[in-house]
Design a protein around this motif. Structure first.
Motif, mmCIF file in Angstrom:
data_model
loop_
_atom_site.group_PDB
_atom_site.id
_atom_site.type_symbol
_atom_site.label_atom_id
_atom_site.label_comp_id
_atom_site.label_asym_id
_atom_site.label_seq_id
_atom_site.Cartn_x
_atom_site.Cartn_y
_atom_site.Cartn_z
ATOM 1 N N LEU A 104 0.828 -1.213 0.000
ATOM 2 C CA LEU A 104 0.000 0.000 0.000
ATOM 3 C C LEU A 104 0.854 1.251 0.000
ATOM 4 O O LEU A 104 0.558 2.215 -0.717
ATOM 5 C CB LEU A 104 -0.915 0.027 1.225
ATOM 6 N N ASP A 105 1.906 1.265 0.798
ATOM 7 C CA ASP A 105 2.795 2.434 0.850
ATOM 8 C C ASP A 105 3.437 2.681 -0.515
ATOM 9 O O ASP A 105 3.554 3.816 -0.962
ATOM 10 C CB ASP A 105 3.873 2.242 1.916
ATOM 11 N N ARG A 106 3.827 1.614 -1.178
ATOM 12 C CA ARG A 106 4.448 1.746 -2.497
ATOM 13 C C ARG A 106 3.438 2.278 -3.510
ATOM 14 O O ARG A 106 3.763 3.146 -4.329
ATOM 15 C CB ARG A 106 5.002 0.403 -2.932
ATOM 16 N N PRO A 113 -4.397 5.405 -8.138
ATOM 17 C CA PRO A 113 -5.622 5.282 -7.347
ATOM 18 C C PRO A 113 -5.924 3.799 -7.094
ATOM 19 O O PRO A 113 -5.887 2.991 -8.022
ATOM 20 C CB PRO A 113 -6.690 5.915 -8.226
ATOM 21 N N VAL A 114 -6.174 3.461 -5.843
ATOM 22 C CA VAL A 114 -6.459 2.074 -5.477
ATOM 23 C C VAL A 114 -7.574 2.029 -4.440
ATOM 24 O O VAL A 114 -7.846 3.008 -3.753
ATOM 25 C CB VAL A 114 -5.209 1.349 -4.914
ATOM 26 N N LEU A 115 -8.191 0.866 -4.333
ATOM 27 C CA LEU A 115 -9.157 0.582 -3.274
ATOM 28 C C LEU A 115 -8.671 -0.686 -2.575
ATOM 29 O O LEU A 115 -8.847 -1.795 -3.085
ATOM 30 C CB LEU A 115 -10.567 0.392 -3.829
ATOM 31 N N PRO A 116 -8.003 -0.538 -1.427
ATOM 32 C CA PRO A 116 -7.484 -1.703 -0.714
ATOM 33 C C PRO A 116 -8.532 -2.339 0.188
ATOM 34 O O PRO A 116 -9.355 -1.649 0.778
ATOM 35 C CB PRO A 116 -6.344 -1.114 0.117
ATOM 36 N N MET A 117 -8.478 -3.660 0.267
ATOM 37 C CA MET A 117 -9.328 -4.420 1.181
ATOM 38 C C MET A 117 -8.414 -5.416 1.895
ATOM 39 O O MET A 117 -7.854 -6.308 1.278
ATOM 40 C CB MET A 117 -10.436 -5.148 0.423
ATOM 41 N N ALA A 118 -8.298 -5.239 3.187
ATOM 42 C CA ALA A 118 -7.345 -5.995 3.993
ATOM 43 C C ALA A 118 -7.912 -7.340 4.444
ATOM 44 O O ALA A 118 -9.035 -7.701 4.122
ATOM 45 C CB ALA A 118 -6.955 -5.155 5.214
ATOM 46 N N ALA A 119 -7.097 -8.038 5.209
ATOM 47 C CA ALA A 119 -7.516 -9.288 5.862
ATOM 48 C C ALA A 119 -7.722 -8.981 7.336
ATOM 49 O O ALA A 119 -6.803 -8.551 8.010
ATOM 50 C CB ALA A 119 -6.445 -10.360 5.690
ATOM 51 N N GLY A 120 -8.927 -9.170 7.802
ATOM 52 C CA GLY A 120 -9.209 -8.923 9.209
ATOM 53 C C GLY A 120 -9.291 -7.447 9.535
ATOM 54 O O GLY A 120 -9.132 -6.587 8.677
ATOM 55 N N ALA A 142 -7.368 0.120 6.085
ATOM 56 C CA ALA A 142 -8.195 -0.453 5.015
ATOM 57 C C ALA A 142 -9.221 -1.406 5.607
ATOM 58 O O ALA A 142 -8.868 -2.290 6.386
ATOM 59 C CB ALA A 142 -7.310 -1.202 4.014
ATOM 60 N N PRO A 143 -10.490 -1.240 5.215
ATOM 61 C CA PRO A 143 -11.495 -2.215 5.638
ATOM 62 C C PRO A 143 -11.142 -3.599 5.107
ATOM 63 O O PRO A 143 -10.469 -3.743 4.089
ATOM 64 C CB PRO A 143 -12.781 -1.699 4.994
ATOM 65 N N CYS A 175 -7.101 -7.935 -0.971
ATOM 66 C CA CYS A 175 -7.122 -7.575 -2.384
ATOM 67 C C CYS A 175 -6.985 -6.071 -2.532
ATOM 68 O O CYS A 175 -7.211 -5.315 -1.583
ATOM 69 C CB CYS A 175 -8.374 -8.087 -3.086
ATOM 70 N N ILE A 176 -6.591 -5.684 -3.709
ATOM 71 C CA ILE A 176 -6.489 -4.266 -4.039
ATOM 72 C C ILE A 176 -7.098 -4.091 -5.419
ATOM 73 O O ILE A 176 -6.722 -4.786 -6.365
ATOM 74 C CB ILE A 176 -5.025 -3.775 -4.029
ATOM 75 N N LEU A 177 -8.054 -3.180 -5.504
ATOM 76 C CA LEU A 177 -8.612 -2.808 -6.802
ATOM 77 C C LEU A 177 -7.819 -1.614 -7.301
ATOM 78 O O LEU A 177 -7.416 -0.756 -6.523
ATOM 79 C CB LEU A 177 -10.084 -2.441 -6.676
#
Length: 185
Positions: A104-106, A113-120, A142-143, A175-177
């Motif tokens: 994500l930092d990179r 532009p991204v939409l991150p979705m984390a684990a937990g 990130a949710p 995942c990351i969109l």
């Protein structure tokens, strides 16, 4: 280099065990998954910026995701000594979150532009500021895929990436969109 290739290379460099293309058709934001969140088994529902209801309604999430045409699945798989090896489970989760934040930092530094979705749930802060103050780390928090209403194993299956890697393993999936507008040519 095409954006797809760049992001896949960065994900592999971050150390994920498995990296795969996310099929957009696999993104089904399900109310029944959100209802599992509402049962509050993790004790974060209504207490964290990245959890429901703060992360947005399913309609808002669907609208956010519609802006992105591609995605990547990111997995970290750990080996367990036995089915109750909590230490190894926690270590695999820690490594996955560390890798996810590195990626994500990179991406943030690249301006993509991204939409991150984390684990937990988010673990950036010992105690979340929700609802009394803004998030301390809005670009890193990130949710989870589940908070967004995704049935993670189905998303993996529908994208052609395994979810389970055998006995005595645990896999964390994020995942990351990202945009289809490939500015790199």
């Amino acid at each position: 280099m095409p954006l797809d290739k760049v992001i896949f290379n960065w994900a592999q460099a971050a150390g994920f065990t498995h990296v795969g293309r996310l099929e957009r058709s696999a993104l089904r934001f399900l109310p029944e998954v959100r209802e599992m969140c509402a049962s509050d088994r993790c004790r974060s529902y209504g207490r964290n910026w990245t959890c429901p209801p703060a992360c947005g309604s399913l309609e808002e999430i669907t609208a956010r995701a519609a802006h992105f045409g591609r995605g990547i699945l990111l997995q970290s798989t750990g080996t367990l000594e036995d089915d109750f090896d909590l230490d190894s489970m926690l270590e695999a989760e820690r490594l996955h979150k560390e890798r996810f934040l590195r990626l994500l930092d990179r991406l943030d530094a690249s301006g993509e532009p991204v939409l991150p979705m984390a684990a937990g749930g988010c673990t950036l802060c010992e105690r979340c500021t929700y609802p009394g103050a803004p998030c301390r780390f809005p670009r890193r928090a990130a949710p989870s895929m589940e908070a967004y209403g995704l049935w993670v194993s189905r998303v993996c299956e529908d994208s052609g990436l395994p979810y389970h890697y055998g006995p005595r393993t645990i896999t964390y999936t994020s995942c990351i969109l990202y945009d289809t507008d490939d500015k790199r040519g």
